[in-house]
Design a protein around this motif. Structure first.
Motif: not given
Length: 196
Positions: A112-116, A137-160
């Protein structure tokens, strides 16, 4: 007799960097540059000439930033153990399991802060399975990542865009006959036909 050049980035330094991308972290090393899509170029080579290794295995995908214990960036003088590398090399050593139960959750958003509309959620869980004298001596490690990008190159002047009626008109009559020549109808569009 070691002619390898490059740099090593530790997890402590990575933790203090503002970036979460492996390529952005690697590009802090001298001789590397990052192009618009985030790909890495080593000493002017093509971006597809950079090889990635995770725990000694050549990979295509990369691990989340939170799982990197050490990253070695090699920009020249590759040793014989790395074959088929024409540009540079990024070698990542991941973190191992911890001797006590730990976990973490990290969330970032610019929704809600920028158009990206950037959203990132990372989590990990680690701990021992078998301990002897306080040492895991024996262990575990689980990891995950979720990434979402609405618009990676928003227009600075709008879309016509043309109105639906104008688009239908152009589809019905794409050309106009004027003075014996066919001229595209779109030539006669005005600013009033285009809306933001």
């Amino acid at each position: 007799d070691n002619t390898t050049s490059g740099a090593t980035v530790t997890s402590e330094k990575i933790k203090n960097l503002p970036s979460k991308s492996v390529n952005a972290i690697a590009s802090t090393t001298a001789g590397l540059s990052s192009v618009d899509d985030g790909a890495i170029s080593v000493r002017g080579s093509r971006t597809d000439a950079t090889a990635y290794y995770v725990d000694g295995i050549r990979v295509l995908g990369l691990v989340p930033q939170s799982e990197i214990d050490q990253m070695q960036v090699i920009t020249g003088g590759m040793s014989a153990k790395y074959g088929d590398v024409t540009g540079g090399l990024i070698s990542i050593t991941t973190k191992g399991p911890s001797s006590r139960f730990t976990g973490g959750l990290e969330a970032e958003t610019s929704q809600y802060l920028d158009p990206y509309g950037y959203n990132l959620l990372s989590a990990y869980l680690s701990g021992p399975i078998l301990k002897k004298g306080g040492v895991s001596l024996l262990g575990f490690r689980f990891s995950g990542q979720y990434r979402q990008l609405y618009d990676d190159n928003p227009s600075a002047v709008g879309v016509y865009r043309l109105s639906e009626e104008k688009i239908n008109e152009l589809e019905q009559d794409p050309t106009v006959l004027i003075g014996g020549s066919l001229i595209p109808t779109a030539t006669f569009l005005s600013n009033e036909d285009i809306g933001g």
